[in-house]
Each structure stands twice: as structure tokens, then as C-alpha cells.
Motif scaffolding. Structure first.
Motif, short mmCIF file in Angstrom:
data_model
loop_
_atom_site.label_atom_id
_atom_site.label_comp_id
_atom_site.label_asym_id
_atom_site.label_seq_id
_atom_site.Cartn_x
_atom_site.Cartn_y
_atom_site.Cartn_z
N GLY A 107 0.85 -1.19 0.00
CA GLY A 107 0.00 0.00 0.00
C GLY A 107 0.88 1.23 0.00
N TYR A 108 0.47 2.25 -0.75
CA TYR A 108 1.22 3.50 -0.74
C TYR A 108 1.20 4.08 0.68
CZ TYR A 108 0.72 2.83 -5.74
OH TYR A 108 0.75 2.29 -7.01
N ASP A 109 0.08 3.89 1.35
CA ASP A 109 -0.02 4.10 2.79
C ASP A 109 -0.09 2.70 3.40
OD1 ASP A 109 -0.62 4.60 5.40
OD2 ASP A 109 -2.42 5.80 5.01
N PRO A 110 0.95 2.29 4.17
CA PRO A 110 0.96 0.93 4.70
C PRO A 110 -0.29 0.54 5.47
CG PRO A 110 3.09 2.00 5.06
CD PRO A 110 2.16 3.06 4.53
N ALA A 111 -0.97 1.53 6.02
CA ALA A 111 -2.19 1.24 6.78
C ALA A 111 -3.37 0.92 5.85
CB ALA A 111 -2.55 2.41 7.69
N LYS A 112 -3.25 1.26 4.55
CA LYS A 112 -4.33 1.02 3.60
C LYS A 112 -3.78 0.27 2.39
CE LYS A 112 -6.70 5.31 4.95
NZ LYS A 112 -7.20 6.63 4.47
N THR A 145 6.33 -4.38 -10.62
CA THR A 145 7.15 -5.17 -11.55
C THR A 145 8.46 -4.46 -11.85
OG1 THR A 145 5.15 -6.11 -12.54
CG2 THR A 145 7.19 -6.28 -13.81
N GLN A 146 8.40 -3.13 -11.96
CA GLN A 146 9.61 -2.34 -12.22
C GLN A 146 10.37 -1.99 -10.94
OE1 GLN A 146 8.70 0.94 -15.23
NE2 GLN A 146 6.65 0.28 -14.61
N ARG A 147 9.82 -2.38 -9.79
CA ARG A 147 10.35 -2.04 -8.47
C ARG A 147 10.47 -0.52 -8.30
NH1 ARG A 147 15.96 -2.60 -5.25
NH2 ARG A 147 15.06 -2.37 -3.21
N LEU A 148 9.39 0.18 -8.62
CA LEU A 148 9.32 1.60 -8.33
C LEU A 148 8.98 1.83 -6.86
CD1 LEU A 148 7.47 2.91 -11.51
CD2 LEU A 148 9.93 2.74 -11.09
N HIS A 149 8.49 0.77 -6.20
CA HIS A 149 8.20 0.81 -4.77
C HIS A 149 8.62 -0.53 -4.18
CE1 HIS A 149 5.71 4.37 -5.52
NE2 HIS A 149 5.15 3.68 -6.51
N ASP A 150 8.91 -0.54 -2.89
CA ASP A 150 9.20 -1.79 -2.19
C ASP A 150 7.93 -2.27 -1.50
OD1 ASP A 150 11.82 -2.42 -2.82
OD2 ASP A 150 12.66 -1.14 -1.26
N ILE A 151 7.69 -3.56 -1.58
CA ILE A 151 6.48 -4.13 -1.00
C ILE A 151 6.65 -4.32 0.51
CG2 ILE A 151 5.80 -5.25 -3.14
CD1 ILE A 151 7.04 -7.80 -2.15
N GLN A 152 5.51 -4.41 1.21
CA GLN A 152 5.55 -4.61 2.66
C GLN A 152 5.67 -6.09 3.04
OE1 GLN A 152 2.71 -2.08 1.80
NE2 GLN A 152 4.48 -0.74 1.87
N ALA A 153 5.18 -6.97 2.18
CA ALA A 153 5.26 -8.41 2.46
C ALA A 153 5.19 -9.17 1.16
CB ALA A 153 4.12 -8.84 3.40
N GLY A 154 5.71 -10.40 1.17
CA GLY A 154 5.69 -11.23 -0.01
C GLY A 154 6.91 -11.02 -0.89
#
Length: 348
Positions: A107-112, A145-154
Motif C-alpha cells: 500500500g502507498y499508505d501501509p495502513a491502507k 514489476t519495475q520495483r518503483l516501490h518496495d512491497i511490505q510483504a511477499g
């Protein structure tokens, strides 16, 4: 307002000083303590100082403005990157071009979170269309897919390699992106296409342009040496899109991302661009985000997203026969209703 107030205060102070000096000189002349020549010299110097001081004040105001502009720019440019390579990051090893999402939460906001425990497997060489309403997570998938953001899980695996363990530069060199609005520079057509692979020769650039059906280049005033203008202002929408596709073909990446590549084009331009896209996507893994469902008829598989989850997944003919969400979207869009409206009607 601050600038105008400063100018008014400056002018009042200067005129007060100039008036005082002139009155003082005239009083001395009347008392016989100075000559008329002295009064002329004082008057001349006062007005020279007056004009010089005004110019200095204006220059100081402009300097302060530029200092503020520079400060604002540095606040933007100097922001630390959100995504940082790991210390032991490895270069991406090019293989067939598989893409896999494993239990991804982001989530761009981890809470959402936009995606929660999201799974998607795209084999090498498969053409996958991604559809869904706004906010369903379509753009998020291509960004991750391009890793423009890092994921929180997985994990996001590209050719079996975790994107977080790779250098960003090497990963993005393996992915060609054709967005809805192509970014062109105020340079020649040749240089704009070569941006996809800077070390490419002129012959390779021309071959990529031919593959992308950029026949219009021969009709330009200077051919490949024509300056396209700021953001490609001298080219039409379809021409800009084909230059972008030629750039992607020149890049020769195993994975191609199409982000609404034809949605802003008229029918004639779309046909030309579609021919170029067919050439680009041959033998490559393709992830295409589209609102215009007709552009996905030749794809191997359609993924329908709803609320960050895969609602339907399969070949387009199978989904239409199934009579589910995609089938309703297809029927409504044939009647001229957009995907978002179609999905709203599906929900109601």
C-alpha cells in the motif's frame, strides 16, 4: 506584496534623503556658504545615488527570489530515494521473462494496502491484459514489476529473482515500458529513439523505427535529424506513440509493459500504433493495462482486478462465455460505456 511594499519603503526613504540634501544645499547657498556650482554637483550626485540605489534594490529582490527558487528546487531534488538498492544487490540475469507475485501485500499508505496476499503468475512469452476499475491495483502491479516501490510483504520474482535483491538499473534495463503519454526530449528523432539503448548504431535505430511503422519520419523536414520540439510538440499523438514503441523495440527487453498505450488516440492512429505494438510484443512477456477492451483481443489471457484481488482470470473467449464480470464489461463497452462505469453497474 512583500516586494511591492519593500519598493515603496525604499522609494520613500530615498526621496526623503534626496529632498533633505537638496534643501540643505539650497539653504547653504542662500546663506552664501556654498556656490551655485556646489548646489549643481550635490543635485547631480543625489540623483545618481537615487537611480543607482533603486537598481540595487531591484537586483537584491531578484536575488532573493532566485535564492528561494533554488531552495525549493533543492528540497525536491535532494529528497532521498524511497527505493534503495541493498548493499549486496546483484545485477539482473536476463532469461525468458517470467513474472510472479507471491503473497504480495503493498500500500502507498501501509495502513491502507492496495494489494493484500496477492498472487499472480505470468509465464515467459505470455501476453496478459489487466483490466479493472480505478483503484483496483492495475498501475500498482506494473509499478511493482519495475520495483518503483518496495512491497511490505511477499515477493515479486522476475525470472525467479527477487526484485529486492537486484540493482534497480539492471532490472529496469530488462523492462520496456510504453506509457499512455510518451516523454520526448527537445532533440532529434534519432536521439529520442536511441534513448532506449544509447550505444545503438544509426542502422539499429532506423531498423527499430521501421519495425514500429515510423514511416512518417521520411516526410519530416530533416528526416531523423528533425528536432521534435519540447515534449514532442511537433509530432502528432500517434507519431509520438510510435517513436516510443521504436524506443522500446530498440531496447530489446524480454518484458514489455503497456500502460494504456492506445487509449488517447483516434481510430486511424490506433491502428498504426497497434501494428507497431504487434511487432514489439512478439516473443516477449507482455503486461498490458487497458480500459479499451478491444485492444486485448489478441492477448493470451485477461486478468480482472477488483479491490486488489484477482476476480477473474483466463482467455478472453472463456471469460466472455463464462458470463461474469468481464463478459458484462465487454457487452457494456460495445455499447459505448467505459470500463469504470461498466464495473459500477456490475456492482449495483
Amino acid at each position: 506584496m512583500f516586494t511591492e511594499k519593500a519598493r515603496v519603503i525604499h522609494d520613500v526613504m530615498l526621496w526623503t534623503m534626496a529632498g533633505s540634501m537638496l534643501v540643505w544645499a539650497l539653504l547653504l547657498w542662500k546663506a552664501g556658504q556654498v556656490t551655485a556650482g556646489d548646489v549643481v554637483v550635490v543635485s547631480t550626485l543625489v540623483f545618481r545615488i537615487l537611480h543607482g540605489s533603486r537598481d540595487l534594490a531591484v537586483a537584491l529582490v531578484e536575488i532573493e527570489q532566485h535564492v528561494n527558487y533554488l531552495g525549493q528546487t533543492l528540497k525536491v531534488v535532494g529528497v532521498a530515494h524511497e527505493v534503495v538498492d541493498a548493499e549486496d544487490a546483484k545485477p539482473f540475469r536476463r532469461e525468458a521473462g517470467t513474472v510472479r507475485f507471491e503473497n504480495v501485500t503493498f500500500g502507498y499508505d501501509p495502513a491502507k494496502p492496495v494489494l493484500r496476499d496477492f498472487d499472480l503468475d505470468i509465464p515467459a512469452g505470455q501476453k496478459v491484459g489487466v483490466v479493472g476499475p480505478s483503484g483496483a491495483g492495475k498501475s500498482t502491479i506494473i509499478h511493482l514489476t519495475q520495483r518503483l516501490h518496495d512491497i511490505q510483504a511477499g515477493r515479486v520474482l522476475i525470472d525467479g529473482q527477487d526484485a529486492r535483491t537486484l540493482t534497480q538499473e539492471s532490472l529496469r534495463f530488462a523492462i520496456a515500458v510504453v506509457p499512455q503519454e510518451i516523454s520526448l526530449f527537445h532533440r532529434t528523432v534519432m536521439e529520442n529513439i536511441r534513448f532506449g539503448r544509447p550505444e545503438a548504431s544509426d542502422e539499429e535505430v532506423k531498423a527499430a523505427a521501421a519495425a514500429a511503422h515510423c514511416h512518417f519520419i521520411d516526410d519530416l523536414p530533416d528526416g531523423y535529424g528533425t528536432i521534435v520540439g519540447d515534449r514532442g510538440a511537433k509530432l502528432s499523438g500517434g507519431q509520438r506513440q510510435r517513436v516510443g514503441i521504436a524506443r522500446a523495440i530498440l531496447k530489446d527487453a524480454p518484458i514489455v509493459i503497456l500502460d494504456e498505450a492506445t487509449s488517447a488516440l483516434d481510430t486511424e492512429s490506433e491502428l498504426e500504433v497497434q501494428r507497431a505494438l504487434d511487432k514489439l510484443t512478439q516473443g516477449r512477456t507482455v503486461i498490458a493495462v487497458a480500459h479499451r477492451l478491444s485492444t486485448l483481443t489478441s492477448f493470451d489471457r485477461i486478468v480482472v482486478l477488483m479491490g486488489g484481488k484477482v476476480a477473474e482470470d483466463g482467455p478472453i473467449e472463456e471469460l466472455i462465455q463464462k458470463g461474469g464480470i468481464f463478459a458484462r464489461m465487454w457487452k457494456l463497452q460495445i455499447r459505448g460505456i467505459s470500463v469504470d462505469v461498466a464495473l459500477e453497474q456490475q456492482g449495483s
